[in-house]
Design a protein around this motif. Sequence first.
Motif, PDB file in Angstrom:
ATOM      1  N   SER A 229       0.835  -1.193   0.000  1.00 22.42           N
ATOM      2  CA  SER A 229       0.000   0.000   0.000  1.00 22.42           C
ATOM      3  C   SER A 229       0.870   1.243   0.000  1.00 22.42           C
ATOM      4  O   SER A 229       2.080   1.187   0.264  1.00 22.42           O
ATOM      5  N   ALA A 231       0.962   3.388   2.143  1.00 17.95           N
ATOM      6  CA  ALA A 231       1.458   3.590   3.507  1.00 17.95           C
ATOM      7  C   ALA A 231       2.586   2.636   3.856  1.00 17.95           C
ATOM      8  O   ALA A 231       3.105   2.683   4.981  1.00 17.95           O
ATOM      9  N   LYS A 233       2.331  -0.776   3.827  1.00 21.54           N
ATOM     10  CA  LYS A 233       1.846  -2.050   4.348  1.00 21.54           C
ATOM     11  C   LYS A 233       2.005  -3.145   3.293  1.00 21.54           C
ATOM     12  O   LYS A 233       1.578  -2.983   2.143  1.00 21.54           O
ATOM     13  N   GLN A 253       9.321   1.401  -0.830  1.00 26.43           N
ATOM     14  CA  GLN A 253       8.337   2.428  -0.495  1.00 26.43           C
ATOM     15  C   GLN A 253       9.003   3.788  -0.338  1.00 26.43           C
ATOM     16  O   GLN A 253       8.456   4.820  -0.750  1.00 26.43           O
ATOM     17  N   ARG A 326      -9.372   4.718   5.814  1.00 17.98           N
ATOM     18  CA  ARG A 326      -8.205   4.377   6.634  1.00 17.98           C
ATOM     19  C   ARG A 326      -7.026   4.054   5.714  1.00 17.98           C
ATOM     20  O   ARG A 326      -6.913   2.951   5.211  1.00 17.98           O
ATOM     21  N   SER A 328      -4.033   3.348   6.214  1.00 19.01           N
ATOM     22  CA  SER A 328      -3.131   2.281   6.654  1.00 19.01           C
ATOM     23  C   SER A 328      -3.826   0.922   6.723  1.00 19.01           C
ATOM     24  O   SER A 328      -3.409   0.042   7.464  1.00 19.01           O
ATOM     25  N   THR A 329      -4.889   0.756   5.953  1.00 20.46           N
ATOM     26  CA  THR A 329      -5.640  -0.500   5.957  1.00 20.46           C
ATOM     27  C   THR A 329      -4.740  -1.680   5.586  1.00 20.46           C
ATOM     28  O   THR A 329      -3.925  -1.592   4.668  1.00 20.46           O
ATOM     29  N   ASP A 330      -4.903  -2.771   6.319  1.00 23.43           N
ATOM     30  CA  ASP A 330      -4.190  -4.016   6.005  1.00 23.43           C
ATOM     31  C   ASP A 330      -5.068  -4.811   5.043  1.00 23.43           C
ATOM     32  O   ASP A 330      -6.064  -5.413   5.434  1.00 23.43           O
TER      33      ASP A 330
END
Length: 639
Positions: A229, A231, A233, A253, A326, A328-330
């Motif tokens: 992601s 973020a 993740k 990243q 969100r 930072s969603t996983d």
Amino acid sequence: MSNAVEPAAESREADSERSIHAPDPSRAEASSIHLPAVAVEEDGSSGEHRPPLPPRPTRLESYRKPSNLAPQPSARPSLQSTATTAISRPDIHIQTRYEQSGEKHPTSRQLTPVTKPWTGWGSIRRLKMQDGDESASIRSYAPTIGTGGDVESLFGDVTGHEHTSSWNILSGQLEETGLEQPDASQDEEILQNFDQEFDELDLLDPGTNNEEELAGRWKSKRKHFLILSSAGKPIYNRHGDDNLISGYLGIVQTIISFYENAQDQLQGFTAGGARFVIMSQGPLYLVAISKLGESDSQLRVQLEALYMQILSTLTLPNLTHMFSNRPSTDLRRPLRGTEPLLSALADSFTRGSAPTLFSALECLKMRKSHREVINNTLLQKRCESLLYGLVVAGGRLVSVVRPRRHSLHPSDLQLIFNMLFEAEGIKAGGGENWIPLCLPGFNKNGYLYMYVSFMDENEQENSDKRSGASRQDEVAVLLISASKESFYDLRDMRDAIVEELERNGGMEVIRNAVRKGRFTATDIVPGTVLQHFIYKSRPNVQFTMPSFEPHFTTLLARRKLHSIYHNLHAVVHAKNAHLKVHHCISRESVSLAWITPLFELYCVAGPKANRNALAQNANKVVQWAHREEERIFIIGGAV
């Protein structure tokens, strides 16, 4: 000369002090160089600023040429503004390399015929192209030969093997200039132990301190796919667990974020002998790392397919909604259970996937009348809730019924075939399955519902004698609807279709075609030099190819074959390329790409195949494909 004025003595002395030598006025008429009139005052100084004299000629003999003679034509023909190394009437590009390498060289822009064949390299040391890489050496290109107008003689009189006069000239020039010849073992080293490419890595265990060993095995893989992601993740990686590669994901990243902060999108880079290609899709970063010599555009298509696989599970609105609320969603939780689908798709790219490379479908070859029987059966038994109906066998399309003015995108069918024939989950679920999925090529905003039923497994005979797993030879009926309440309607339709196909012989035709397998190149052209080919019909977005036997039976041999196809495809589809024919010679093979508005043909022969024989056989394949078009392709389908 009427406007020539004799300068004063002082002026002549001043001229001599400046060491500026003008032509003798007595020869002014012969040289046709006129000096402008200058008014000279009594003190010897000019009344106005003297204009600059012409530059000193490099050859004084040019001033002595009589002006009354007609200009002599140059012994050297006029050159084009842009240098070309591919010369022939039908835009042929000939690439000779002693060994295939991963280098990408500039392609020709405009190709023109020559009147005389190439006679030697002379004193050429370096070839430059206006829009190409100025560091491209003479090793990058082969001498080209003037051709006739026939397809059979596209490549002139140079035979297609290493020991031709052209090859000797090229080899001699390489020795004179001291250029290093490509390492013959380079590709072999990259593909060494290729059968271990798909072995799973052990989990990182801090207690046994196996991190260094696992990191070495992870780096030895020829191809990686990473999805994370924005973020940072981790979402998916083909090899290794998150604990092992978390550091690498952080580096990737950081690099991507650095370029985004500079308002610049990173497309790709090369490091450590591998090509990194990066694609941003909304909140997701998809990264491909390859040592197999694929082009950026080819790797980007593979990343797009992985992204489509994610959308087939989540849909685009759901994916966007998760990260908008969100960031930072996983995403691993919503995608749980789909890792085998992603891994099966990624492994197919590593082995070599013709449908992905050519963005086309492969159909099961059968008579037109037999296919019409199957099409009519689907039309007669269709229910009101049916959107698409398909019969597939051995990963190839047999028949399709579709709505008017709608067709299935090849990428959607690739996702379906990957789900049915590559991943284990669907087949392990039993004889029939009810699957909600999104087909992004059709509509990435919502779900469709697919009923899948496999035919009698016991009907498959001798499948183990042919290449591929047994599930690759199975027959399945796929019925797709937009209604989630249509399960029973579609199951009744499936029963009616199977019953009718058993009655009218359609099912037996399908089974016989599957048992027979693919045709061979010698079935098309007896005694052919071709070992394999792929013919794509551009209007139908479909392709056909012969069996891999007997030349490409192993996993490594097929990977090498697909590498040749990747190289041909990259050259003829390069940006700003205008090639129609590309011919490539290496130590292990001779290959050809032929592109027209109606078809694309890629073929591979042995290293000693003659160019004229290769061209003749390629032409025969095209003629065969035109004759058999309604057998090897689905024209229109049932509507």
